[in-house]
Motif scaffolding. Structure first.
Motif, PDB file in Angstrom:
ATOM      1  N   MET A  96      33.681  35.161  55.973  1.00 53.19           N
ATOM      2  CA  MET A  96      34.256  35.176  54.635  1.00 53.19           C
ATOM      3  C   MET A  96      34.810  33.824  54.184  1.00 53.19           C
ATOM      4  SD  MET A  96      37.084  37.927  53.424  1.00 53.19           S
ATOM      5  CE  MET A  96      38.058  37.773  51.935  1.00 53.19           C
ATOM      6  N   PHE A  97      35.378  33.067  55.119  1.00 54.86           N
ATOM      7  CA  PHE A  97      36.009  31.797  54.762  1.00 54.86           C
ATOM      8  C   PHE A  97      35.248  30.587  55.301  1.00 54.86           C
ATOM      9  CE2 PHE A  97      39.336  35.045  55.033  1.00 54.86           C
ATOM     10  CZ  PHE A  97      39.853  34.986  53.745  1.00 54.86           C
ATOM     11  N   ASP A  98      34.037  30.789  55.812  1.00 54.19           N
ATOM     12  CA  ASP A  98      33.298  29.709  56.462  1.00 54.19           C
ATOM     13  C   ASP A  98      32.642  28.785  55.439  1.00 54.19           C
ATOM     14  OD1 ASP A  98      33.949  30.741  58.938  1.00 54.19           O
ATOM     15  OD2 ASP A  98      32.118  31.916  59.101  1.00 54.19           O
ATOM     16  N   GLY A  99      32.671  27.477  55.721  1.00 54.23           N
ATOM     17  CA  GLY A  99      31.970  26.495  54.900  1.00 54.23           C
ATOM     18  C   GLY A  99      32.858  25.884  53.836  1.00 54.23           C
ATOM     19  N   THR A 100      32.373  24.770  53.292  1.00 53.45           N
ATOM     20  CA  THR A 100      33.133  24.079  52.249  1.00 53.45           C
ATOM     21  C   THR A 100      33.017  24.783  50.904  1.00 53.45           C
ATOM     22  OG1 THR A 100      31.228  22.627  51.888  1.00 53.45           O
ATOM     23  CG2 THR A 100      32.963  21.825  53.350  1.00 53.45           C
ATOM     24  N   SER A 101      31.973  25.571  50.698  1.00 57.53           N
ATOM     25  CA  SER A 101      31.840  26.436  49.521  1.00 57.53           C
ATOM     26  C   SER A 101      31.652  27.856  50.044  1.00 57.53           C
ATOM     27  CB  SER A 101      30.650  26.016  48.653  1.00 57.53           C
ATOM     28  OG  SER A 101      30.836  24.724  48.125  1.00 57.53           O
ATOM     29  N   SER A 102      32.754  28.472  50.456  1.00 56.30           N
ATOM     30  CA  SER A 102      32.699  29.727  51.187  1.00 56.30           C
ATOM     31  C   SER A 102      32.492  30.925  50.264  1.00 56.30           C
ATOM     32  CB  SER A 102      33.997  29.923  51.969  1.00 56.30           C
ATOM     33  OG  SER A 102      35.082  30.156  51.070  1.00 56.30           O
ATOM     34  N   SER A 103      32.235  32.073  50.890  1.00 52.44           N
ATOM     35  CA  SER A 103      32.142  33.314  50.135  1.00 52.44           C
ATOM     36  C   SER A 103      33.439  33.578  49.378  1.00 52.44           C
ATOM     37  CB  SER A 103      31.846  34.477  51.091  1.00 52.44           C
ATOM     38  OG  SER A 103      30.590  34.321  51.703  1.00 52.44           O
ATOM     39  N   ALA A 104      34.568  33.358  50.035  1.00 52.46           N
ATOM     40  CA  ALA A 104      35.854  33.566  49.369  1.00 52.46           C
ATOM     41  C   ALA A 104      36.007  32.648  48.161  1.00 52.46           C
ATOM     42  CB  ALA A 104      36.988  33.326  50.364  1.00 52.46           C
ATOM     43  N   ASP A 105      35.577  31.397  48.290  1.00 57.69           N
ATOM     44  CA  ASP A 105      35.653  30.456  47.162  1.00 57.69           C
ATOM     45  C   ASP A 105      34.877  30.982  45.964  1.00 57.69           C
ATOM     46  OD1 ASP A 105      37.169  28.624  48.621  1.00 57.69           O
ATOM     47  OD2 ASP A 105      35.403  27.563  49.354  1.00 57.69           O
ATOM     48  N   LEU A 106      33.675  31.476  46.220  1.00 58.92           N
ATOM     49  CA  LEU A 106      32.816  31.954  45.137  1.00 58.92           C
ATOM     50  C   LEU A 106      33.410  33.212  44.489  1.00 58.92           C
ATOM     51  CD1 LEU A 106      30.014  31.129  43.914  1.00 58.92           C
ATOM     52  CD2 LEU A 106      29.038  32.940  45.313  1.00 58.92           C
ATOM     53  N   ALA A 107      33.886  34.131  45.317  1.00 58.30           N
ATOM     54  CA  ALA A 107      34.460  35.365  44.781  1.00 58.30           C
ATOM     55  C   ALA A 107      35.692  35.073  43.931  1.00 58.30           C
ATOM     56  CB  ALA A 107      34.818  36.310  45.931  1.00 58.30           C
ATOM     57  N   VAL A 108      36.531  34.175  44.391  1.00 60.65           N
ATOM     58  CA  VAL A 108      37.740  33.812  43.635  1.00 60.65           C
ATOM     59  C   VAL A 108      37.368  33.123  42.334  1.00 60.65           C
ATOM     60  CG1 VAL A 108      39.770  32.305  43.642  1.00 60.65           C
ATOM     61  CG2 VAL A 108      39.255  33.721  45.638  1.00 60.65           C
ATOM     62  N   LYS A 109      36.402  32.222  42.378  1.00 60.35           N
ATOM     63  CA  LYS A 109      35.983  31.463  41.197  1.00 60.35           C
ATOM     64  C   LYS A 109      35.583  32.396  40.056  1.00 60.35           C
ATOM     65  CE  LYS A 109      35.385  27.556  40.950  1.00 60.35           C
ATOM     66  NZ  LYS A 109      36.253  26.474  40.422  1.00 60.35           N
ATOM     67  N   PHE A 110      34.904  33.501  40.390  1.00 53.89           N
ATOM     68  CA  PHE A 110      34.388  34.390  39.351  1.00 53.89           C
ATOM     69  C   PHE A 110      35.116  35.733  39.283  1.00 53.89           C
ATOM     70  CE2 PHE A 110      30.838  31.556  40.551  1.00 53.89           C
ATOM     71  CZ  PHE A 110      30.751  30.865  39.347  1.00 53.89           C
ATOM     72  N   GLY A 111      36.216  35.852  40.035  1.00 53.53           N
ATOM     73  CA  GLY A 111      37.047  37.039  39.942  1.00 53.53           C
ATOM     74  C   GLY A 111      36.392  38.315  40.410  1.00 53.53           C
ATOM     75  N   ILE A 112      35.567  38.232  41.466  1.00 59.21           N
ATOM     76  CA  ILE A 112      34.797  39.393  41.930  1.00 59.21           C
ATOM     77  C   ILE A 112      35.484  40.008  43.153  1.00 59.21           C
ATOM     78  CG2 ILE A 112      32.560  40.177  42.792  1.00 59.21           C
ATOM     79  CD1 ILE A 112      31.358  37.742  41.295  1.00 59.21           C
ATOM     80  N   PRO A 113      35.768  41.316  43.122  1.00 59.05           N
ATOM     81  CA  PRO A 113      36.415  41.968  44.267  1.00 59.05           C
ATOM     82  C   PRO A 113      35.497  41.973  45.486  1.00 59.05           C
ATOM     83  CG  PRO A 113      35.710  43.600  42.659  1.00 59.05           C
ATOM     84  CD  PRO A 113      35.497  42.261  42.025  1.00 59.05           C
ATOM     85  N   MET A 114      36.112  41.899  46.674  1.00 58.12           N
ATOM     86  CA  MET A 114      35.352  41.764  47.911  1.00 58.12           C
ATOM     87  C   MET A 114      35.466  43.017  48.773  1.00 58.12           C
ATOM     88  SD  MET A 114      36.165  37.790  48.960  1.00 58.12           S
ATOM     89  CE  MET A 114      34.567  37.486  49.717  1.00 58.12           C
ATOM     90  N   LEU A 115      34.352  43.339  49.424  1.00 61.27           N
ATOM     91  CA  LEU A 115      34.263  44.418  50.397  1.00 61.27           C
ATOM     92  C   LEU A 115      33.753  43.810  51.696  1.00 61.27           C
ATOM     93  CD1 LEU A 115      34.154  47.598  50.954  1.00 61.27           C
ATOM     94  CD2 LEU A 115      31.716  47.375  50.442  1.00 61.27           C
ATOM     95  N   ALA A 116      34.450  44.039  52.803  1.00 60.99           N
ATOM     96  CA  ALA A 116      34.059  43.440  54.081  1.00 60.99           C
ATOM     97  C   ALA A 116      33.320  44.441  54.954  1.00 60.99           C
ATOM     98  CB  ALA A 116      35.281  42.920  54.819  1.00 60.99           C
ATOM     99  N   VAL A 117      32.201  43.999  55.538  1.00 62.18           N
ATOM    100  CA  VAL A 117      31.476  44.768  56.552  1.00 62.18           C
ATOM    101  C   VAL A 117      31.948  44.256  57.913  1.00 62.18           C
ATOM    102  CG1 VAL A 117      29.219  45.377  57.497  1.00 62.18           C
ATOM    103  CG2 VAL A 117      29.490  45.017  55.027  1.00 62.18           C
ATOM    104  N   ILE A 118      32.595  45.123  58.688  1.00 61.48           N
ATOM    105  CA  ILE A 118      33.155  44.700  59.976  1.00 61.48           C
ATOM    106  C   ILE A 118      32.434  45.444  61.098  1.00 61.48           C
ATOM    107  CG2 ILE A 118      35.228  44.554  61.401  1.00 61.48           C
ATOM    108  CD1 ILE A 118      36.887  44.539  58.874  1.00 61.48           C
TER     109      ILE A 118
END
Length: 443
Positions: A96-118
């Protein structure tokens, strides 16, 4: 600036190999089977996962990467999808937080709620701790729920649910079942076109997901975009009348939809062909993207007529843009990991050897003149090319590859998979056969 409302969901995970692609593809097929129009995106420069999402949803799947594409292009893609979709799904990349342009970065940028597969195999209450960490590692992230994957039993699923804090929803689980696993190889999953009965697998996965997970449509959110295609407008159909032959088959499948769209917007006629079976179509320029040429070495070697036509194309000083596997195809030979050596087009002086280990990865950029183009590299081969590079494409982050860029007569070649919309000017010059300025190293 007009706003479009559309339900959207961002599916993430603690790491790679958690089951994101399976869950997203199953979700897309589930809602498609309910009569919904679903548009799916993949975070990062991935070529393979989007093909599964295209089959699952019945619509083109695009990449979203802030580092390679920029915010404006990502925003435009989401806006255009929202205009036609009942649901937008986005698959994350790595953790979720990996990389300099992470999944979390993208979700926050566009205000999209996140669901985690664990993935929960061999795990009990620690499941809740991982979910809590994902939800609270950053204050700006909205992780509303989780799906447990690889669950052993109904009792195991209940134990996992009880481990969650009250502010994280338990959205269900997928049982541990090898039939739900997608086959993979060195560059990722086996390509969707190579999997028999993929539609039946998707329907079965969708049914399994619907039976075990809470699957209401998520809440609608706003998407907005203000068009700014000034670069393309300024170029004024720079490639009008240019016919570009594009290699596209199981050996050369790593093509961004955005690349072909840009070529057409610039006025080019795009002609797809298969180097495995076809001859070279009549064309003014040739585009050889990456893929798996090493898996089709014998067939490519036997297509003598095509190899000769490419040699003549280059001898006639017609432009060629070759990326990664496309560049390997132009070398004198390639030796695979079984020590088989293949001889293909033989228009670049050099050889390559496949390795069992990853040799280069990362988002890179390359400057030539006043322009800069971005792209991505991910390769398992090493090459020995007897040319002086015209420059180096270098990583845009702290870590990553530096890849030489070669020009040999009319041929521009590199390990980089270029993202053409990042510089329509450079792309136009390549396919018009105009000389490149020396490219510097980008700090």
């Amino acid at each position: 600036m007009e706003k479009i409302m559309c339900p959207a969901l961002f599916v993430t995970a603690p790491s790679s190999d958690s089951g994101k692609t399976t869950v997203v593809a199953a979700m897309a097929r589930f809602w498609r089977n309910q009569g919904k129009t679903v548009r799916v995106f993949k975070t990062g420069p991935d070529f393979i996962d989007p093909k599964f999402h295209e089959v699952a949803s019945g619509h083109r799947a695009y990449q979203l990467d802030l580092g390679m594409m920029g915010e404006a292009i990502c925003r435009r893609h989401l806006y255009e999808a929202a205009k036609e979709a009942d649901l937008i799904l986005i698959e994350g990349v790595m953790g979720m937080f990996d990389g300099t342009s992470s999944s979390a970065d993208l979700a926050v940028k566009f205000g999209i709620p996140m669901l985690a597969v664990i993935p929960a195999a061999k795990m009990a209450q620690t499941f809740g701790a991982i979910a809590y960490g994902l939800a609270h590692y950053r204050n700006d992230v909205k992780l509303f729920g989780v799906v447990a994957n690889k669950v052993g039993s109904v009792g195991h699923a209940k134990l996992l649910e009880q481990s969650l804090p009250d502010d994280i929803a338990y959205c269900g689980y997928l049982a541990r079942d090898e039939s739900l696993a997608l086959p993979d190889r060195h560059l990722g999953l086996v390509q969707a076109d190579e999997i028999a009965d993929l539609d039946n697998w998707l329907d079965a996965a969708a049914t399994r997901l619907g039976n075990s997970c809470n699957m209401p449509l998520p809440k609608a959110i706003a998407f907005e975009y203000q068009a700014q295609d000034t670069q393309i407008t300024a170029l004024n159909q720079a490639l009008k009348g240019v016919v570009i032959a594009v290699a596209c088959d199981a050996a050369f499948a790593f093509i961004y939809h955005d690349n072909l769209t840009l070529l057409r917007k610039l006025g080019a006629t795009v002609c797809l062909f298969s180097p495995i079976t076809d001859n070279l179509p009549h064309c003014d320029a040739l585009y050889l993207p990456g893929g798996y040429p090493e898996l089709h070495g014998e067939a490519l070697q036997k297509n003598h007529l095509l190899n000769m036509c490419i040699q003549k194309h280059v001898a006639d000083n017609k432009p060629v843009v070759a990326e990664c596997g496309g560049m390997l195809y132009l070398l004198g030979s390639l030796t695979n990991t079984q020590l088989q050596t293949f001889h293909w087009a033989n228009v670049l002086p050099g050889t390559a050897i496949m390795s069992e280990r990853l040799q280069g990865i990362g988002i890179v950029s390359f400057a030539t003149g006043d322009e800069e183009i971005k792209g991505h590299c991910f390769h398992y081969s090493t090459s020995d090319i007897d040319l002086e590079p015209i420059g180096t494409a270098t990583s845009t982050g702290r870590f990553g590859s530096s890849e030489p860029v070669y020009q040999h007569g009319s041929v521009v070649a590199s390990y980089v998979h270029w993202y053409f919309p990042s510089s329509p000017q450079i792309v136009s010059s390549w396919f018009l056969g105009q000389p490149l300025a020396k490219g510097g190293v980008n700090e």
